[in-house]
Design an enzyme around this catalytic site. Structure first.
Site, PDB file in Angstrom:
ATOM      1  N   ASP A 191     -10.445   3.799  17.545  1.00 31.74           N
ATOM      2  CA  ASP A 191     -11.263   4.040  16.355  1.00 31.74           C
ATOM      3  C   ASP A 191     -10.865   5.376  15.708  1.00 31.74           C
ATOM      4  OD1 ASP A 191     -13.237   4.517  14.520  1.00 31.74           O
ATOM      5  OD2 ASP A 191     -14.924   4.127  15.869  1.00 31.74           O
ATOM      6  N   LYS A 235     -13.145   4.305  -0.856  1.00 26.58           N
ATOM      7  CA  LYS A 235     -13.319   2.959  -1.408  1.00 26.58           C
ATOM      8  C   LYS A 235     -14.542   2.981  -2.327  1.00 26.58           C
ATOM      9  CE  LYS A 235      -9.942   1.773   1.309  1.00 26.58           C
ATOM     10  NZ  LYS A 235      -8.573   1.609   0.809  1.00 26.58           N
ATOM     11  N   ALA A 284      -2.327   0.485  10.050  1.00 26.84           N
ATOM     12  CA  ALA A 284      -1.596  -0.792  10.130  1.00 26.84           C
ATOM     13  C   ALA A 284      -1.571  -1.540   8.783  1.00 26.84           C
ATOM     14  CB  ALA A 284      -2.270  -1.689  11.182  1.00 26.84           C
ATOM     15  N   PRO A 285      -0.454  -2.181   8.470  1.00 27.13           N
ATOM     16  CA  PRO A 285       0.787  -2.318   9.257  1.00 27.13           C
ATOM     17  C   PRO A 285       1.761  -1.143   9.102  1.00 27.13           C
ATOM     18  CG  PRO A 285       0.936  -3.623   7.250  1.00 27.13           C
ATOM     19  CD  PRO A 285      -0.440  -3.023   7.248  1.00 27.13           C
ATOM     20  N   GLY A 286       1.469  -0.181   8.202  1.00 27.07           N
ATOM     21  CA  GLY A 286       2.338   1.003   8.223  1.00 27.07           C
ATOM     22  C   GLY A 286       2.924   1.446   6.883  1.00 27.07           C
ATOM     23  N   GLY A 287       2.354   0.965   5.785  1.00 31.30           N
ATOM     24  CA  GLY A 287       2.876   1.363   4.460  1.00 31.30           C
ATOM     25  C   GLY A 287       2.796   2.876   4.244  1.00 31.30           C
ATOM     26  N   SER A 335       0.820  -1.219   0.000  1.00 30.91           N
ATOM     27  CA  SER A 335       0.000   0.000   0.000  1.00 30.91           C
ATOM     28  C   SER A 335       0.846   1.258   0.000  1.00 30.91           C
ATOM     29  CB  SER A 335      -0.851   0.065   1.268  1.00 30.91           C
ATOM     30  OG  SER A 335      -1.957  -0.723   1.150  1.00 30.91           O
ATOM     31  N   ASP A 385      -6.534   5.707   5.145  1.00 27.73           N
ATOM     32  CA  ASP A 385      -6.723   4.560   4.247  1.00 27.73           C
ATOM     33  C   ASP A 385      -7.648   3.538   4.919  1.00 27.73           C
ATOM     34  OD1 ASP A 385      -6.265   2.924   2.018  1.00 27.73           O
ATOM     35  OD2 ASP A 385      -4.440   2.048   2.837  1.00 27.73           O
ATOM     36  N   ASP A 409      -4.850   2.753  14.651  1.00 34.11           N
ATOM     37  CA  ASP A 409      -5.386   1.493  14.110  1.00 34.11           C
ATOM     38  C   ASP A 409      -5.421   0.474  15.246  1.00 34.11           C
ATOM     39  OD1 ASP A 409      -5.809  -0.966  12.539  1.00 34.11           O
ATOM     40  OD2 ASP A 409      -5.234   0.265  10.822  1.00 34.11           O
TER      41      ASP A 409
END
Ligand SMILES: C[S@@+](CC[C@H](N)C(=O)[O-])C[C@H]1O[C@@H](n2cnc3c(N)ncnc32)[C@H](O)[C@@H]1O
Length: 360
Positions: free
Chosen positions: A259, A305, A220-223, A187, A276, A239
């Protein structure tokens, strides 16, 4: 008759077509669509032959969400001979017009990728031939025209032109970015591309610089956090999922498991908000406009999205909701959305206020 040829992500031809048809109609230009299904190519055949160039002059490509690149056709499909392809292309072009550069393009499909090798081989003699005929100047001219050659196969090509200041600098509108091996998810390329696309490089020193504070919602995970950290920013990552250890070890990341819709920054010195979260686009759009209008951040980069159906309509409605919120508060703003190359079922949006957010 002229056509505008547009490139989009394969599978999004309907959205790309609907958008160009609607935005052309706003400019009182009309035509019909021919979609190359799952090939990422759309032909918009205009009824009036002057309208191709006119529309390209009036409508910034940046205003189109689904089109990555475009050109106005100069020819129908040309059948190329097995030999002397260069001569056939030169002949079809004539010598009346000059072009600042040449883009050899194909569909963004597996067949298209296979053709790329052929295009690379042909590019050298074609450039030489066009230079010799004084058709290709290769001058760095921002007002110049770019020559496009869309190869449908080794035997078929369509020629056309775009305007250098209103087209993508990348072949087919695709920037080729290298995946950084230390990034925790693929990502990461989405945010990398978004910064490249939406923020002019000349402004990176003031808008994407070391020491800035950023918030990453759905991190998460942090891209995405990785892209902020590598630019020297301090990041609050929100996250419930875990963040990559390598990022936490930099000392630049604070991770809060909560949240993203409930988080409110303590100090109001956040420059970038990035988001994201996989969530309903209406909810994300509302949250983003609230952050900007409350003065919680200066700029926001986020994904909306897309639903399975009615994708163009949904994204238009979400963007309109953001515009309405800004207009209600009488603020000037910049708002652009693009279906970037590294996006999938989502579009990336950049928003910032150009006049101060209202005081509470
Ligand atoms: C597509 S992933 C994000 C990937 C991340 N941008 C990266 O580059 O590694 C979506 C993330 O959103 C998080 N998420 C979804 N809803 C959330 C919410 N309401 N609050 C916080 N995070 C949320 C999920 O836990 C998930 O980790």
């Amino acid at each position: 008759m002229t056509s505008i040829v547009l490139y989009c992500r394969p599978g999004f031809e309907k959205e790309c077509g609907a958008e160009i048809q609607e935005k052309a109609a706003w400019n009182e230009m009309y035509g019909y669509l021919e979609l190359k299904k799952n090939q990422g190519i759309v032909f918009f055949h205009l009824h009036n032959s002057d309208d191709g160039e006119l529309l390209m002059n009036k409508l910034p490509l940046k205003r189109l969400i689904f089109a990555r690149q475009w050109f106005v056709s100069l020819t129908d499909v040309i059948d190329l001979p097995e030999y002397n392809r260069v001569e056939a292309i030169s002949e079809a072009l004539g010598t009346e017009w000059q072009y600042a550069d040449l883009r050899m393009e194909t569909a963004d499909t597996n067949d298209g990728k296979a053709l790329t090798k052929f295009c690379r081989k042909l590019a050298v003699p074609l450039r030489q031939g066009l230079r010799k005929a004084k058709v290709l100047t290769e001058k760095n001219d921002k007002d110049g025209a770019i020559l496009h050659a869309l190869f449908l196969s080794g035997q078929q090509v369509i020629l056309g032109f775009s305007l250098a200041h209103n087209s993508s600098p990348h072949v087919m509108g695709i920037p080729r970015l290298k995946f950084p091996s230390q990034a925790p998810s693929r990502s990461t390329l989405k945010l990398d591309e978004a910064f490249l696309y939406f923020i002019p490089k000349a402004e990176w020193d003031s808008r994407l610089c070391s020491g800035m504070n950023a918030v990453d919602l759905g991190s998460a995970p942090g891209g995405w956090t990785y892209q902020l950290v590598r630019r020297g920013m301090m990041v609050t990552a929100i996250d419930n999922g875990p963040m990559a250890e390598s990022l936490m070890e930099t000392g630049q990341v604070k991770h809060k498991t909560m949240d993203g819709f409930k988080y409110v920054p303590m100090k109001q010195n956040v420059y970038w908000l990035v988001c994201d979260m996989i969530e309903k686009p209406q909810r994300v759009a509302k949250l983003m406009s609230e952050w900007l209008l409350n003065g919680y951040c200066k700029e926001a980069m986020f994904n909306l999205k897309l639903p399975m159906k009615g994708r163009y309509q949904q994204v238009t409605e979400d963007l309109q909701a953001i515009k309405d919120a800004f207009s209600e508060h009488h603020v000037k703003y910049e708002l652009y959305a693009k279906h970037l190359y590294y996006d999938r079922e989502e579009v990336t949006v950049h928003a910032r206020l150009l006049s101060p957010a209202p005081q509470k």
